[in-house]
Each structure stands twice: as structure tokens, then as C-alpha cells.
Enzyme design. Structure first.
Site, PDB file in Angstrom:
ATOM      1  N   ASP A   1       0.835  -1.201   0.000  1.00 25.74           N
ATOM      2  CA  ASP A   1       0.000   0.000   0.000  1.00 25.74           C
ATOM      3  C   ASP A   1       0.874   1.257   0.000  1.00 25.74           C
ATOM      4  O   ASP A   1       2.091   1.198   0.263  1.00 25.74           O
ATOM      5  CB  ASP A   1      -0.871  -0.037   1.264  1.00 25.74           C
ATOM      6  CG  ASP A   1      -2.183   0.720   1.115  1.00 25.74           C
ATOM      7  OD1 ASP A   1      -2.305   1.534   0.189  1.00 25.74           O
ATOM      8  OD2 ASP A   1      -3.072   0.502   1.957  1.00 25.74           O
TER       9      ASP A   1
ATOM     10  N   ASP B   1     -10.681   2.093  -3.327  1.00 29.01           N
ATOM     11  CA  ASP B   1     -11.206   1.801  -1.989  1.00 29.01           C
ATOM     12  C   ASP B   1     -12.728   1.839  -2.001  1.00 29.01           C
ATOM     13  O   ASP B   1     -13.359   1.621  -0.977  1.00 29.01           O
ATOM     14  CB  ASP B   1     -10.691   2.829  -0.975  1.00 29.01           C
ATOM     15  CG  ASP B   1      -9.330   2.435  -0.433  1.00 29.01           C
ATOM     16  OD1 ASP B   1      -8.913   1.289  -0.661  1.00 29.01           O
ATOM     17  OD2 ASP B   1      -8.688   3.276   0.221  1.00 29.01           O
TER      18      ASP B   1
HETATM   19  C1  DGJ Z   1      -5.839   1.824   1.897  1.00 29.51           C
HETATM   20  C2  DGJ Z   1      -6.151   0.623   1.064  1.00 29.51           C
HETATM   21  O1  DGJ Z   1      -6.591   0.994  -0.202  1.00 29.51           O
HETATM   22  C3  DGJ Z   1      -7.172  -0.211   1.808  1.00 29.51           C
HETATM   23  O2  DGJ Z   1      -7.580  -1.298   1.008  1.00 29.51           O
HETATM   24  C4  DGJ Z   1      -6.571  -0.678   3.080  1.00 29.51           C
HETATM   25  O3  DGJ Z   1      -5.501  -1.533   2.801  1.00 29.51           O
HETATM   26  C5  DGJ Z   1      -6.110   0.516   3.906  1.00 29.51           C
HETATM   27  N1  DGJ Z   1      -5.290   1.388   3.160  1.00 29.51           N
HETATM   28  C6  DGJ Z   1      -5.374   0.059   5.132  1.00 29.51           C
HETATM   29  O4  DGJ Z   1      -4.849   1.118   5.837  1.00 29.51           O
END
Ligand code: DGJ
Length: 706
Positions: free
Chosen positions: A443, A507
Site C-alpha cells: 500500500d 477503496d
Molecule cells: C488503503 C487501502 O486501499 C485499503 O484497502 C486498506 O488496505 C487501507 N489502506 C489500510 O490502511
């Protein structure tokens, strides 16, 4: 004297390059089948020279230069302590090998060598890149270095991307007249805002019709893309990494290479273009790295967020396996002190409070259930509240004495500091060596402000250092799959894909939003690299509620997963999840190899559709989504291209909303009694569209019967 003519050919497209004093693309379009002579090619396109301008013709070369009378945006800008600011490159040699042409030129006064490489592959994807080498004995500052490709005058409309967190890959059309078009990204990563790509064509080009030139700059940092319309009407596209002041300084004997510009020409609209890109991604970028079927995921993030209890997570894994999940990923919250998003990034050690017995037991449990195990990391980042920060204040990507804003309460680490990358490599390597981890979710949750290394601008270097870190890890752990995630879709591009296996597209798991995000992404990426999860009934990002049918059908068309807590799920919902997971498993061989056709529907403001057709045209999977209330009481016909025109196909309804029949007297007849029509009929005439409620979807299977 005539210029030398070189050609590159794909299956359907062709590029003709003329090399005289400079290298100029004479033609990039539909493949010519009847030959031409070099002499005629040059003379047929020799331009007039109007009054009131320079007395010579100035080609739009692969690297336009002011010194040669090119007044537009140059291909290279730089200087050596104020000198050599307007280089003039002379061609030294041209080499053609198979699908590639390399043009080398030099400015002997400035002691600069420019090497331009053009490659057109069998999938009709053109790759352009340039290398500048400083062979003098003084340093050379580069401020801009762009790939330039001329476009025909008829390319007068650009389809470009905009977006934001949870709303990636949105598109807008702009007619380009005299004003041209420019897009800049200064966010330090590929960005949610401007995916680095443009699609151009004659105004009105559509999914299935028109000439289209698609362009993607494979680069995960700042970029600039522009389309210029010159005063004489000629057009050109430029794509480049955007450099911050002073950041590119070539020491003697040093060189710099532009990111690769990927282009594709299609005369069958956007569907033809995206098919070329998909085939290229599959065969040239992914190759054998994704040979096995893409396992269905369950990612813990939206199910439990930071609430990690190993017993409970094991229960989640058990339930996930029963649903048919094949890869279980423990997301954020597992490492030392990480109870919310304000602390602990950088401290890549297991949280002993949450996991007093470590994570090996959990990993074993997941494997015993027959699933792969994945773990989340955000290596490039650091929170102020962390042990790492208290020990290494100077590891930040920053400029001393400035107090840059945080993003999600965090800062970025300076990956060009060898101690930083060594630390991160050691931590990641430790986990991948110590534990049986099959998958890393990598990430990157903040944008980059003031990327300073030794106080100098270093945005470009940070991106290269990130690539190096991933490469080093992949070299040591080649069997571990990596997902590129940056707060959802903030780092999606071909350069990342060369070293990873899939993207977390957004997300936003709201199926309605996802329909549009996934459509936007599908122009450049095939379904198997597009992470698409069924979220909870209430979307966590929009608070909207959607039926399981819409959520299931939407996630089906990517690399499928679940993003929820299966322990807190009713038996009825679990049955439904199992249904969509098994549908995905049944259809993924087709979805992950087939040709994607975004459908042109009659009521395109309210509906969206996609068909994925098997490479041998034996069957297809189609979804139609009603995004909003229909404009009219009937929705016209559904036409599906891509099948064998001469063959007969049967259409079956595979999935539809439970209440579909309640809102009408009756649906089109084929929905009750499978209809048999030819591929030609489907493409040209079509079948009557069903009547659907807003925010619902229908899934159809098309099978060859003779
Ligand atoms: C952002 C990501 O896009 C999410 O899927 C998740 O992993 C969160 N970060 C975790 O902090």
C-alpha cells in the site's frame, strides 16, 4: 535527396518513419497492404512552405528542437551552466531489427547523445522511449525530456482521465482546437487524479467505431501529457516525467531514460484499442507471472479494520474458505502498536499484544484450509508516532527546516537513503523468508509533498528507488504475488505492473461507483489485474445499499474477492457469496483471457454494459447494468459485437435481480425462452433490452450452438 524510410508493422497498424536531418513519423495508422516506394512516400508528403514563416519546412520530429526551428514544446530542455541550452542533434545511425528501430543522434558541441527507440509489437502496441547521455566532461541539467509523437490533423478530440480517492478513472472529452490540451500530475505517485493516459481520435469516436490513438505513459510519479496544435494545424502528443527544479543533473558519462510511452492505433474504436493493450499486458508485461488462475480473495480491511484478534481472524478464514475463497489477506493493523491510522508505520514487527503467539499459527490455519496467505505492508511510509521515527528522524523524504503537511497522519521515507531501503528490504525479506507468505498487499497512502533527498528535489529518484526495492524483493521471492495499492487506485500503471501482479482498483466497493471505475480502468487493463471485491451491503465509502446481485455481478468482471466480515454474515448472504464466487471460478478462464467489449447501449446515460468474448468466439459473458432510471419506458436494443458473424448462438440469463419481473407486465421474450441468433444478428440487429430498476444488473451467457 530522399530521406531514408523505415517501417514498423503490427497486425493492424503501421508506422512509417522518415529519417533525413531528423527522424519524423510520417504515418502512424491503419496497416497498408499494397506497398509503397520510399521515394514516393517522402515526396507524397513533402509539405508546402507558406509565406511569413521560416524559409524551410520544419518536421515534427521525435525530439523537436528550437535550434531547428521548432517553436512548440521541445523534446529536451536543459543546460550546462547556462550553455548548450538549445541543442541540435544530428543523426549518427539508424538501426532496424525486427520490430524495433533505434535512432541515434549527437550534438557534438554540447557533447550529448540522444537515442530514440521505437518498437511496434504484434499486438499493435507501440513503445517509445529516449535516452540522453552526457558524454562531455561537465554536468548537464535536464529540466524536461519528453517523448513526442505527431498525430494527424483529424485527431481533434481527447478523452482524458480525472478522479480522486474513491472515484478513480473518471473520463472527460475535450475538443482540441487551437488551444491544445495539457495535463499535469505533481502528486508524487501515479495519482488518483490523472491516470497518465489519453485517447485521441476524430470527434465522436466511440467504443466500436472510429480511429483512435491511445497513449499511456508508464510512470509512477509526476508526469505531464500534452497535445499541441501548431499554428499550421499539425498536432503532436508529448508525454514525459515531470521534473522538479534541479532534480535531474547528469554528471559526465551519466544518462537518463524517459519512461516508456505506450501507444496503440485502432480503426475499430476504443474496443479495438483496449484489446491491443490487453493483449500486450497479458503477453508482454505479465507473461508467465500470472499463469495460474487468479485466486479469489478475502481481504480483512473493511471486515475488521484495526481490530485484530487472531482467534477471530481464524474464524473469518474458516468462513471464507467455506464460501470458496482461495487467498486470505490480513490487512492493516497487525504490526506493533497499530491501533488506528495515527501511529506505527515503519515498525514492521508483529504486535505482541494482539498476536501474543505470533502469526505462524494463523498462517498455518489459512493454509490448512487450502487458501493462500497474504499480508499488508506500507513500506514507504512512517508515522511520527513510531519507534522508527524516534530513532531516525532524518529518514524522512523532506527538506530540512520545513514542516510539510502529513497525509493520513504519515510521512514518506527517503528511499534513496541506502539505510532506509536496506531497513525496509530487511523487514520485508524477514517476513517473506520466515513465514509462508504467498502474497503482499503493498500500500502507499499519501501523496508526496517536498520530496527532498539531501534537501535536493528527488521525486524522480524516489520513484526509481521504489522500483528498485520491489525488484530486489521480487528477485529474492519470485513466487510471492504483489498487489499494488495506493489508497485504492493511486498507483496503477504499466511500470508498476512489470513488477507486481494486480491492482487494488479503488477503496470504493460501492458497486454502482465500481461500474464506472472499472469501466475507466478497462481501457488499458484486462480484468485479471483489476482487484474487484464484493463489499458489505452498506458501502463503507458511500453509505449506499446495494443488492447482492449488483455487487456480485460487478465484482465478477475483475479479479474477484470479498471485502467484509464473513463471520457476521447471514447464512443467506453466505450462500449468495458462494454463488458469485463459484460463478467467477466457472467464468474466470474466459474473463481472464477473453476480449473485452464495452457495449454501446441506446440509453447510455442510464445503462452500461460489457461483454467478454472467448478468444475462439465459442462463448461470451455479458453484463448489463442499469445505473440510473431509464430515460424512456423502453430501452432499445442490446447489440453485442465480437462473436463469429456466421455462427449461431444461444442467449441464457445467468443471473438477474430477484424483483426483475415485478416491475413490468413482461420482459422481452428471450428472457423466458432462450433465443438463438447469429453473431452477425447480435452485432447488427440485437435483442430487446430488458427493463430494469436503477442500480441493478443482469448477467447473460452466450454460447455457440452451431
Ligand atoms: C488503503 C487501502 O486501499 C485499503 O484497502 C486498506 O488496505 C487501507 N489502506 C489500510 O490502511
Amino acid at each position: 535527396m530522399s530521406n531514408e524510410i523505415y517501417t514498423l508493422s503490427g497486425e493492424q497498424s503501421q508506422l512509417i518513419l522518415s529519417v533525413g536531418e531528423v527522424a519524423e513519423i510520417l504515418y502512424y495508422g491503419k496497416k497498408l497492404h499494397h506497398g509503397f516506394s520510399s521515394h514516393n512516400a517522402s515526396s507524397a508528403l513533402r509539405r508546402a512552405i507558406p509565406y511569413g514563416r521560416l524559409d524551410v519546412d520544419v518536421p515534427v520530429s521525435l525530439n523537436p528542437q528550437l535550434a531547428r526551428g521548432s517553436f512548440g514544446s521541445p523534446g529536451l530542455e536543459g543546460h550546462c551552466n547556462g550553455l548548450n541550452w538549445s541543442p541540435e542533434f544530428k543523426i549518427v545511425c539508424v538501426e532496424q531489427k525486427d520490430h524495433q528501430i533505434v535512432v541515434e543522434s549527437c550534438d557534438e558541441r554540447a557533447k550529448l547523445k540522444l537515442t530514440i527507440t521505437l518498437k511496434l509489437d504484434q499486438y499493435d502496441v507501440l513503445q517509445v522511449s529516449q535516452t540522453l547521455n552526457n558524454y562531455g566532461d561537465k554536468g548537464y541539467s535536464v529540466t524536461r525530456f519528453a517523448n513526442t509523437v505527431p498525430l494527424p490533423e483529424r485527431a481533434n478530440e481527447v478523452l482524458s482521465y480525472f478522479g480522486r480517492w474513491v472515484k478513480e478513472f473518471q473520463q472527460t472529452r475535450t475538443v482540441i482546437s487551437a488551444a491544445g490540451f495539457i495535463q499535469e500530475n505533481r502528486r508524487g505517485r501515479t495519482s488518483h487524479e490523472h491516470y497518465p493516459a489519453l485517447m485521441l481520435g476524430k470527434q465522436g469516436f466511440s467504443e466500436q467505431e472510429g480511429e483512435v490513438w491511445g497513449a499511456h505513459l508508464a510512470w509512477s510519479g509526476n508526469h505531464r501529457m500534452r497535445v499541441d496544435v501548431k499554428a499550421d494545424g499539425r498536432r503532436l502528443l508529448q508525454a514525459e516525467a515531470l521534473y522538479l527544479p534541479g532534480e535531474i543533473y547528469l554528471q559526465p558519462q551519466q544518462s537518463i531514460t524517459t519512461p516508456t510511452l505506450y501507444m496503440s492505433y485502432s480503426n475499430t474504436g476504443l474496443n479495438g484499442m483496449s484489446d491491443h493493450f490487453h493483449q500486450h499486458v497479458r503477453h508482454e508485461i505479465l507473461g508467465n507471472r500470472v499463469a495460474k488462475p487468479r485466486p479469489v480473495h478475502l481481504n480483512t480491511w473493511e471486515g475488521i479494520y484495526f481490530q485484530h484478534d487472531p482467534d477471530y481472524i481464524m474464524q473469518m478464514a474458516t468462513e471464507a474458505a467455506a464460501i470458496g475463497v482461495e487467498r486470505f489477506i490480513v490487512d492493516d493493523g497487525w504490526f506493533k502498536g497499530r491501533n488506528d491510522d495515527t501511529s506505527s508505520l515503519g515498525d514492521w514487527f508483529i504486535d505482541a499484544d494482539k498476536y501474543p503467539n505470533g502469526i505462524a499459527g494463523l498462517i498455518d490455519h489459512v493454509h490448512q484450509l487450502g487458501m493462500e496467505f497474504g499480508l499488508w505492508f506500507e513500506p514507504e511510509m512512517i508515522n511520527k508516532h513510531s519507534d522508527l521515527y524516534s530513532q531516525h528522524l532524518d529518514w524522512l523524504l523532506a527538506v530540512a527546516d520545513y514542516d510539510q503537511p502529513t497525509g493520513r497522519h504519515q510521512y514518506a521515507l527517503d528511499l534513496q537513503n541506502p539505510k532506509v531501503s536496506a531497513y525496509l528490504f530487511e523487514r520485508l525479506d524477514h517476513f517473506l523468508s520466515q513465514y509462508d507468505i504467498d502474497y503482499v498487499k503493498w500500500d502507499m497512502n499519501r501523496e508526496i509533498v517536498q520530496p527532498g533527498h539531501n534537501d535536493m528535489a528527488a521525486g524522480d529518484g524516489q520513484v526509481h528507488a521504489y522500483y528498485e526495492l520491489v525488484d530486489k524483493l521480487v528477485e529474492k521471492h519470485p513466487d510471492v504475488d504483489i498487489e499494488s495499492c495506493a489508497a485504492g487506485g493511486g498507483r496503477i500503471d504499466y511500470e508498476v505492473l512489470k513488477r507486481t501482479h494486480r491492482f487494488w482498483a479503488s477503496d470504493n466497493n460501492d458497486a454502482l461507483e465500481r461500474q464506472q471505475i472499472q469501466k475507466g480502468m478497462s481501457y488499458f487493463f484486462p480484468p485479471e489485474v483489476m482487484g474487484a471485491h464484493i463489499g458489505a451491503e452498506h458501502s463503507h465509502t458511500t453509505r449506499r445499499t446495494h443488492t447482492l446481485s449488483l455487487r456480485g455481478i460487478t465484482a465478477l468482471f475483475g479479479h474477484m474477492g470479498l471485502e467484509l466480515d464473513p463471520v457476521k454474515t447471514s447464512d443467506e448472504d453466505k450462500r449468495a457469496y458462494r454463488h458469485y464466487v463459484s460463478l467467477h471460478k466457472q467464468w474466470r478462464p474466459l474473463l481472464h483471457t477473453g476480449r473485452t467489449y464495452r457495449l454501446t447501449l441506446d440509453d447510455e446515460c442510464a445503462q452500461q454494459g460489457v461483454a467478454v468474448v472467448a478468444p475462439d468466439q465459442s462463448n461470451a459473458l455479458v453484463s448489463i447494468t442499469q445505473l440510473a432510471m431509464s430515460t424512456y419506458s423502453l430501452s432499445g436494443v442490446l447489440r453485442i459485437p465480437g462473436l463469429n458473424e456466421e455462427k449461431l448462438y444461444r442467449i441464457d440469463v445467468l443471473d438477474k435481480p430477484a424483483l426483475l419481473d415485478d416491475i413490468v407486465n413482461c420482459q422481452p421474450e428471450w428472457m423466458y425462452q432462450p433465443v438463438e441468433v447469429t453473431g452477425e444478428w447480435l452485432a447488427q440487429v440485437g435483442i430487446a433490452m430488458p427493463l430494469m430498476d436503477p442500480e441493478s444488473a443482469v448477467l447473460l451467457a452466450i454460447s455457440l450452438i452451431g
